[in-house]
Design a protein around this motif. Structure first.
Motif, PDB file in Angstrom:
ATOM      1  N   UNK A 255      62.930  64.246  13.165  1.00  0.00           N
ATOM      2  CA  UNK A 255      62.913  63.409  12.048  1.00  0.00           C
ATOM      3  C   UNK A 255      61.997  62.411  13.357  1.00  0.00           C
ATOM      4  N   UNK A 256      62.040  62.547  14.830  1.00  0.00           N
ATOM      5  CA  UNK A 256      60.214  61.905  15.237  1.00  0.00           C
ATOM      6  C   UNK A 256      58.945  63.000  15.394  1.00  0.00           C
ATOM      7  N   UNK A 257      59.505  64.143  15.467  1.00  0.00           N
ATOM      8  CA  UNK A 257      58.230  64.435  15.039  1.00  0.00           C
ATOM      9  C   UNK A 257      57.405  65.061  13.498  1.00  0.00           C
ATOM     10  N   UNK A 258      58.431  65.260  13.034  1.00  0.00           N
ATOM     11  CA  UNK A 258      57.268  64.674  11.390  1.00  0.00           C
ATOM     12  C   UNK A 258      57.326  63.380  10.925  1.00  0.00           C
ATOM     13  N   UNK A 259      57.322  62.715  11.521  1.00  0.00           N
ATOM     14  CA  UNK A 259      56.336  60.777  11.163  1.00  0.00           C
ATOM     15  C   UNK A 259      55.825  60.829  12.317  1.00  0.00           C
ATOM     16  N   UNK A 260      55.435  61.491  13.805  1.00  0.00           N
ATOM     17  CA  UNK A 260      53.942  62.141  14.451  1.00  0.00           C
ATOM     18  C   UNK A 260      53.542  62.822  13.185  1.00  0.00           C
ATOM     19  N   UNK A 261      53.565  63.557  12.634  1.00  0.00           N
ATOM     20  CA  UNK A 261      52.164  64.475  11.491  1.00  0.00           C
ATOM     21  C   UNK A 261      52.483  63.952  10.852  1.00  0.00           C
ATOM     22  N   UNK A 262      53.249  62.948  10.411  1.00  0.00           N
ATOM     23  CA  UNK A 262      52.956  61.782   8.614  1.00  0.00           C
ATOM     24  C   UNK A 262      52.123  61.351   8.977  1.00  0.00           C
ATOM     25  N   UNK A 263      52.068  60.446  10.337  1.00  0.00           N
ATOM     26  CA  UNK A 263      51.286  59.379  10.472  1.00  0.00           C
ATOM     27  C   UNK A 263      50.052  59.553  10.486  1.00  0.00           C
ATOM     28  N   UNK A 264      49.213  60.487  11.226  1.00  0.00           N
ATOM     29  CA  UNK A 264      48.466  61.422  11.338  1.00  0.00           C
ATOM     30  C   UNK A 264      47.530  61.756  10.315  1.00  0.00           C
ATOM     31  N   UNK A 265      48.375  62.746   9.210  1.00  0.00           N
ATOM     32  CA  UNK A 265      47.956  62.692   8.223  1.00  0.00           C
ATOM     33  C   UNK A 265      47.417  61.567   7.295  1.00  0.00           C
ATOM     34  N   UNK A 266      48.241  61.050   7.099  1.00  0.00           N
ATOM     35  CA  UNK A 266      48.241  59.893   6.364  1.00  0.00           C
ATOM     36  C   UNK A 266      46.673  58.418   7.134  1.00  0.00           C
TER      37      UNK A 266
END
Length: 434
Positions: A255-266
């Motif tokens: 969950x922490x990793x997907x939050x970081x990837x999504x934060x950068x994408x958005x």
């Protein structure tokens, strides 16, 4: 699988189709672009908070009830957006749309995981998340085209396209998942929603036009809710935040990793159109057309990540995706040229779409069946909250250090999480040998 993809595909249009339209909407409504940004971030917040609630509905009342809830929320949202006049009413419509979209994503991912054979589960989840990436890639161009030909109100209502697939999805929405025993943990759910909402208000801050007094109130409410939530969830292992989920290390790290990837994408979805507009004389529609190529390329490449994950394993795949997300922010933010922005957008789109599919399987691999629906919802909450964190961080720091430099700061997010996860793994091995 086509039906499930169509059910989730329009959800990402709520972010990508809106990012280019904020100045136009602000001008038409006589407000500032910062205030209009609420139309973007409230959508991410609504999807984030709705997903665990919808999962609880699925566990207690079944998938058909959750599907009906999602359809109803979409219909209300469309009416408010198309016919509302004040920004507040239109924002409320976006909130209803986001809640409905959150319901559709939870249903689609949960159904796909249940009906897919174990050996094909990674491919199935990858196909659904890649479809989100594909629709997100088309969002800027589609939103601009609809605004030019019809109205920005129609563009804001694009997530409601999922209603086309809703009748066909009824046959998949049979029964409930997990155990329906026990009462709904309303206290745990309410406290959790207040914590998430408090974080949302603080992140929006003055940069989003929120008065300082309201920011302080949101922070106080969030802290108070957290003080209630922690002991409450510890005393109720089968409550809204099941112990089997929150205590699962793979789930927390995924969950922490997907939050970081999504934060950068958005963040890139928010920043790249503005940076391109500042460096070129392209129109809004031309920027939308140009962005389709890198974002579509990234989403298409994410389809190929599923077989790679099967061969390399989830741990190595996560490192690849974390490096890709950090690289996307670094390339776009530090170089900030037109080619660098487009390359960064492509890499971020790949890391986000692939990460959602790869990490969803990893996050729920060891979670008991009775808690799996809730685990999927909480994982998707982490992903969707990136649409709040990314733009909010940029809106806060851009006036001080510039938009490009603020974007480059975000490359530290996946790097720090990777370092912490590696350190945690070392400590765990040391404790096991004592």
């Amino acid at each position: 699988m086509v039906v499930l993809s169509l059910l989730t595909l329009p959800a990402s249009l709520g972010i990508s189709a809106t990012s280019l339209l904020l100045p136009t909407i602000a001008g038409d409504l006589g407000t500032t672009t910062g205030a209009a940004t609420w139309l973007l971030t409230v959508y991410g917040w609504g999807m984030a908070v709705s997903m665990p609630l919808v999962a609880a509905v699925v566990r207690k009342l079944g998938r058909r009830a959750a599907l009906a809830f999602g359809v109803t929320a979409h219909v209300i949202g469309v009416v408010l957006i198309l016919f509302g006049t004040p920004l507040l009413v239109i924002t409320a419509g976006r909130m209803f749309l986001s809640v409905g979209a959150g319901a559709m994503v939870v249903l689609s991912v949960g159904i796909a995981r249940d009906i897919a054979e174990p050996r094909l589960r990674q491919y199935t989840l990858g196909a659904i998340t890649a479809s989100l990436g594909v629709s997100g890639a088309a969002g800027p161009l589609l939103g601009s085209a609809l605004t030019d030909s019809l109205s920005w109100r129609v563009a804001l209502a694009l997530p409601a396209l999922c209603l086309i697939a809703a009748p066909a999805a009824v046959r998949y929405a049979e029964g409930r998942t997990g155990s329906a025993a026990g009462r709904f943990d309303a206290t745990g759910a309410g406290a959790f929603m207040l914590v998430v909402t408090g974080i949302f208000i603080v992140l929006q801050g003055p940069a989003g036009g929120v008065p300082t007094s309201l920011v302080l109130l949101g922070a106080a409410v969030g802290v108070a809710a957290l003080a209630v939530l922690v002991p409450w969830t510890r005393a109720r292992p089968d409550g809204f935040l099941p112990a089997a989920v929150r205590g699962d290390r793979r789930f927390v790290l995924s969950s922490a990793f997907v939050l970081s990837a999504a934060t950068i994408n958005f963040a890139l979805i928010y920043a790249v159109p503005q940076l391109l507009a500042a460096q070129t004389d392209w129109t809004r529609s031309e920027i939308g057309a140009v962005l389709v190529v890198p974002m579509l390329l990234g989403a298409a490449l994410s389809w190929g990540m599923s077989p790679v994950t099967v061969r390399l394993g989830s741990r190595r795949s996560v490192l690849i995706l974390a490096g890709a997300a950090a690289g996307a922010a670094g390339i776009a933010g530090l170089l900030a040229s037109v080619p660098a922005l487009l390359v960064g957008a492509a890499i971020a789109s790949f890391a986000s779409a692939a990460g959602q599919g790869v990490l969803a399987a990893a996050a729920t691999a060891t979670v008991p069946d009775t808690s799996r629906t809730q685990a999927i919802a909480l994982f998707n909450l982490a992903f969707q909250f990136g649409s709040v964190v990314g733009p909010a961080v940029l809106a806060t720091f851009a006036p001080v250090i510039g938009l490009a430099h603020a974007l480059s700061m975000l490359m530290l997010f996946p790097i720090v999480i990777t370092a912490l996860s590696r350190a945690g793994a070392v400590m765990t091995r040391q404790n096991e040998t004592v």
